[in-house]
Each structure stands twice: as structure tokens, then as C-alpha cells.
Design a protein around this motif. Sequence first.
Motif, mmCIF file in Angstrom:
data_model
loop_
_atom_site.group_PDB
_atom_site.id
_atom_site.type_symbol
_atom_site.label_atom_id
_atom_site.label_comp_id
_atom_site.label_asym_id
_atom_site.label_seq_id
_atom_site.Cartn_x
_atom_site.Cartn_y
_atom_site.Cartn_z
ATOM 1 N N ARG A 280 3.520 1.721 -1.684
ATOM 2 C CA ARG A 280 4.231 1.952 -2.950
ATOM 3 C C ARG A 280 3.716 3.195 -3.647
ATOM 4 O O ARG A 280 4.383 3.727 -4.526
ATOM 5 C CB ARG A 280 4.081 0.732 -3.859
ATOM 6 C CG ARG A 280 4.653 -0.545 -3.304
ATOM 7 C CD ARG A 280 6.145 -0.436 -3.040
ATOM 8 N NE ARG A 280 6.910 -0.329 -4.257
ATOM 9 C CZ ARG A 280 7.341 -1.373 -4.953
ATOM 10 N NH1 ARG A 280 7.072 -2.598 -4.542
ATOM 11 N NH2 ARG A 280 8.048 -1.198 -6.052
ATOM 12 N N TYR A 281 2.519 3.657 -3.239
ATOM 13 C CA TYR A 281 1.988 4.913 -3.755
ATOM 14 C C TYR A 281 1.795 5.877 -2.593
ATOM 15 O O TYR A 281 1.106 5.564 -1.614
ATOM 16 C CB TYR A 281 0.658 4.707 -4.489
ATOM 17 C CG TYR A 281 0.032 6.015 -4.934
ATOM 18 C CD1 TYR A 281 0.549 6.725 -6.006
ATOM 19 C CD2 TYR A 281 -1.062 6.550 -4.250
ATOM 20 C CE1 TYR A 281 -0.011 7.930 -6.410
ATOM 21 C CE2 TYR A 281 -1.627 7.750 -4.649
ATOM 22 C CZ TYR A 281 -1.084 8.437 -5.730
ATOM 23 O OH TYR A 281 -1.642 9.639 -6.116
ATOM 24 N N SER B 46 10.046 9.215 -8.610
ATOM 25 C CA SER B 46 8.972 9.029 -9.573
ATOM 26 C C SER B 46 7.720 9.689 -9.010
ATOM 27 O O SER B 46 7.335 9.435 -7.873
ATOM 28 C CB SER B 46 8.728 7.533 -9.822
ATOM 29 O OG SER B 46 7.600 7.342 -10.664
ATOM 30 N N ALA B 47 7.086 10.554 -9.816
ATOM 31 C CA ALA B 47 5.923 11.299 -9.324
ATOM 32 C C ALA B 47 5.072 11.782 -10.485
ATOM 33 O O ALA B 47 5.533 11.855 -11.630
ATOM 34 C CB ALA B 47 6.366 12.485 -8.470
ATOM 35 N N ARG B 48 3.827 12.119 -10.145
ATOM 36 C CA ARG B 48 3.006 12.795 -11.129
ATOM 37 C C ARG B 48 3.492 14.243 -11.295
ATOM 38 O O ARG B 48 3.685 14.721 -12.401
ATOM 39 C CB ARG B 48 1.535 12.767 -10.715
ATOM 40 C CG ARG B 48 0.604 13.436 -11.745
ATOM 41 C CD ARG B 48 -0.850 13.420 -11.302
ATOM 42 N NE ARG B 48 -1.083 14.284 -10.147
ATOM 43 C CZ ARG B 48 -1.383 13.840 -8.925
ATOM 44 N NH1 ARG B 48 -1.484 12.526 -8.701
ATOM 45 N NH2 ARG B 48 -1.577 14.665 -7.916
ATOM 46 N N ALA C 264 8.779 3.987 -4.298
ATOM 47 C CA ALA C 264 7.417 4.523 -4.196
ATOM 48 C C ALA C 264 7.164 5.534 -5.307
ATOM 49 O O ALA C 264 8.067 6.270 -5.726
ATOM 50 C CB ALA C 264 7.206 5.182 -2.833
ATOM 51 N N HIS C 265 5.939 5.574 -5.773
ATOM 52 C CA HIS C 265 5.517 6.583 -6.738
ATOM 53 C C HIS C 265 4.674 7.620 -5.992
ATOM 54 O O HIS C 265 3.747 7.279 -5.259
ATOM 55 C CB HIS C 265 4.692 5.949 -7.867
ATOM 56 C CG HIS C 265 4.216 6.945 -8.875
ATOM 57 N ND1 HIS C 265 5.053 7.499 -9.821
ATOM 58 C CD2 HIS C 265 2.987 7.498 -9.082
ATOM 59 C CE1 HIS C 265 4.362 8.340 -10.570
ATOM 60 N NE2 HIS C 265 3.117 8.371 -10.149
ATOM 61 N N PHE C 266 5.015 8.883 -6.174
ATOM 62 C CA PHE C 266 4.343 9.964 -5.464
ATOM 63 C C PHE C 266 3.311 10.634 -6.369
ATOM 64 O O PHE C 266 3.566 10.819 -7.571
ATOM 65 C CB PHE C 266 5.353 11.012 -5.002
ATOM 66 C CG PHE C 266 6.359 10.506 -4.008
ATOM 67 C CD1 PHE C 266 6.129 10.611 -2.650
ATOM 68 C CD2 PHE C 266 7.529 9.905 -4.441
ATOM 69 C CE1 PHE C 266 7.054 10.142 -1.734
ATOM 70 C CE2 PHE C 266 8.463 9.429 -3.543
ATOM 71 C CZ PHE C 266 8.228 9.544 -2.185
ATOM 72 N N GLY C 267 2.182 10.978 -5.750
ATOM 73 C CA GLY C 267 1.241 11.804 -6.497
ATOM 74 C C GLY C 267 1.840 13.172 -6.723
ATOM 75 O O GLY C 267 2.026 13.611 -7.860
ATOM 76 N N PRO D 136 0.381 9.588 -1.803
ATOM 77 C CA PRO D 136 -0.397 10.659 -2.455
ATOM 78 C C PRO D 136 0.328 11.994 -2.494
ATOM 79 O O PRO D 136 0.298 12.693 -3.508
ATOM 80 C CB PRO D 136 -1.670 10.741 -1.607
ATOM 81 C CG PRO D 136 -1.751 9.433 -0.896
ATOM 82 C CD PRO D 136 -0.356 8.986 -0.680
ATOM 83 N N SER E 253 0.816 -1.216 0.000
ATOM 84 C CA SER E 253 0.000 0.000 0.000
ATOM 85 C C SER E 253 0.842 1.255 0.000
ATOM 86 O O SER E 253 0.396 2.319 -0.451
ATOM 87 C CB SER E 253 -0.919 0.006 1.228
ATOM 88 O OG SER E 253 -0.146 -0.042 2.423
#
Length: 477
Positions: free
Chosen positions: A220-221, A261-263, A241-244, A223, A218
Motif C-alpha cells: 500500500r506504500y 496519492s503521493a508525497r 497505494a500511496h507513493f513516496g 517508496p 505492505s
Amino acid sequence: MIVDDQPVKSPASDSTPLLGDPSGQQADTELPQYTVHPAPIRSQRTKRSLSANRWVIIAVITLILGIVISAELYLNVISRVPRNYEYSFPTDVDLDRCVTAWPRKKKKNDGVAFYPYSVSTSFELPLPSKTLLLLSNGALSNGRLKITESSEITDVQVNVTVKYFSTAVRDSAKVCVIERYKGESGVGIFTPSNWRNVFLSTDRIFFEVELTLPRTGSARYVPGFTTDVDNFSHDVDSLSAHFGDISLTGTNGKIQAKLLSARTATLTSSNAGVIVDSLEAQIATVRTSNGRISGSYTVSDSLHLENSDGPINVAVAVNSTDAKKPKHIVMDTSNGALHCVVNLLVPVLGQAGTFHIRAHTLNAPLQAEIASAPLDSVLTVDAKTSNRVASVALPSTYEGSFEVVTSNAPATFERVYSGERDPACERDEKCSGRSRLVRATAAKRSSVAGTAYWDQKNADRGKVSLTSSNGPATLYL
């Protein structure tokens, strides 16, 4: 025995006038006889020696008094701390629980003059539903933040080590769990804003913060993740982890990241560099001053690099998921060299895209290479510097106009890919091939304009402008 009743008179040669006798003659009154012993006469050198010794003694006493007074004042300074603290807490932040008592056992930091002691505390908190926060401000805010991951934890772990000289100064800091809006929480470090002298060595304090994210399913992302820390550096490990949205903000400290890594990613500092081994984001923004921006950046929508008094040296890739949406790359600096290599990509072979690239600097060399771009893409390039050499290299797929302008130096273009293969044939095996036309439409010593295309109808598809002053400018096609 015959007694002489006549008064005894002093001899004229030894006569001394009486006080108050204006005549200055010997008085006729009878005087008692005294034996006078003349005082010893000291030499001039002895007088000077005694005078010098007197001043030496005075100087030594003054020095001792000064040392005693200074020591007393010094002890008063390090022991007396202003009681009426003023803190600049963010207005939208609530302090939940703070460290009120540090461990009695303190660690001795050998060989560290400014920070001979250190104590530590730690917090564990669940990953918030919206944004993880780490904030620090105040006159004594100063430290280093390390961000890492671990598969051995399930909650966010924040370890804070305080390095200090004076216990009173250490106790003035507030280290707390904080909450902002619903779903936003983290840790805040706040020091007084009205400190007496932030340059006093005994008042210096340093915070080492290690924030560890859980490396679980959970988590790994994430927000949102926001830091806003004065006089802090950032050291970011390779994060899976990928960030919002991730926003790392500091002052007077370097930002180093291995993998992010992120939006949306925003990295901001000042008086220090921003060095990123690899950043992948839809939208990325990097700002600093008096330091360099370097690394590898991959975006799908836009990239904005802003610097002043520092170089930019980056590799940029635009990997668009929406070929119809224009992509923007902006690189601005001053008094620092600008060097970039840009690859423009689209997800589906045969699709085109629209790309806008701006590369500006001042009083420094400019070297930009557009290494690749899809065929039939719309590409605009605005490259500019002053007082130094400038060059731009375009891929063979570029079609459109170009202009090279400078002053007091030559402006030229060179064809690099003479006899190159038609890129359209890569997607059509039966393609008979076309020839590429590169020609100048206007040429002077300090300016040149022209067009390059595979198809006549694409002669005005793109536009490239290269400008310098007092330095040569060259466009490579």
C-alpha cells in the motif's frame, strides 16, 4: 535466226546516272537488264501508328522492369536490417535478463495494417525497496503504458505485448529486467538509435505495457515509482497505494490518471494533454505542451502547472498541515485559456496561512476564482494575460490592496458581497460583527487601485494584481 550483236541501251526516259559519274549523263557502257519492282509506299498514318506502338511497348517493358526492381528492393529492405545496432542505454542502468527468443506462435492482428502480428512476454519482480522503474527509448520506441492494481498478486507484474510487421524489426528490440542503483529495479524497453528509416511502415513497432501493482498490506506504500518512456502514453487507474515519489515522464503521449496519492508527484509530457481526475500530494508538478492540463489537484505545500500552446482548466485545493509555511500555486501557459477555481484551507479552524498564487497566460482569456481563504491569511495574487479578457474573483475574507491594469479597454472592480456577514463571527458566537470596507484609491479608464478590509490594520495585508492588454479586466470582491 539472226542475232543482233548490238548492245542494248536503256531508254533515255528511264536512264539513271551511274554512281560516281559526275556528268549525270547516261553511260555508254553495256548494262544487263533487270526488272525493278518499286517498294510499296505506306501512308503517313501507318508510320505514326507503328511509332506509337513501339513507344507503348517500350513503356510497358520499362514499367514491368521497374515493378520487378522495386519489389526486389522492397523485399531486400524489409528483410535486411542493419546489424550494427547502436543503443542509447542509460549509463546508470544494468541489463539483468532480456528476452532472447519470442514465442514462435504469433497472434494475427486482423485489420491492423501497421501491426499485423503480436507476441507477448511477462515479468514478475518483487517491489523494490526504493524505486520501481519502467524505461523506454530508441528510434522505434512507441507505445502505451497502463498502470493498475490487483489483489490477486503479491509481486509486481509487467506484461509486454509487441505489435509489429517485420520479425527482424521485432527482434531488434531489447526487453529486459533492469537495475539502476541498489534498491531500484524494473523493466526496460530499448530499440536501436541508428535505425535506417523510422517512417517506413514495415519498420513500425508498438509496445503495449501493463504494469500491475499488488494491492496488499505492505504494497500500500510504494517508496518510489519512475517512468521515462519516449512516444508513450500513460493510463493510470485508481490506485489505492500511496507513493513516496512518483514521476511519470513521456513524450508525444497523453497522461491520464483517475486517482493518485503521493508525497511528491511529477507528471511530464509533450504534444499531448495531462488529465487527472484526482491527485493528492504534498508537492505536485505538471508540465506539457500543445495539450491541455485539467483535473483536480490537492496539495499541502505547492503546485506548479506549466504549459505552452494549450489551456489550463483546473480545480485546486491547498490543504496545509503547516500554517506557518508559505504555500505556492503557479499556473503558466500561453496561447491557451486559463481557468482555475482555488480553495485555500487550513487544518485547524481559526488558523491563518500565507498563500501565493500566480496565473499567467498570453493571447487567451484568463478567469481565476479564489473561492475560499482563511480569515487573517496573507494572500497574494498575480494574474496576467494579453489581448483578451481577464477576471479574478476573491473571497469575502480577503484583506489587502488590489490593482487592475489594462490598455485600450476598461479596468474595473465590482463588489459582489455587499452586506456580507463578518467571517470572524463564525468562530465567536458573541461577535457583534464588523462591516467591510471596499474602496478605490485611484481610478482611470484603464486602471484602478484600491483596498478591501474588515479591520483597518489589515489594509495592506494581501496584494492582488490583475493585468491585461487590449482586453477588459475586472476584479470581483
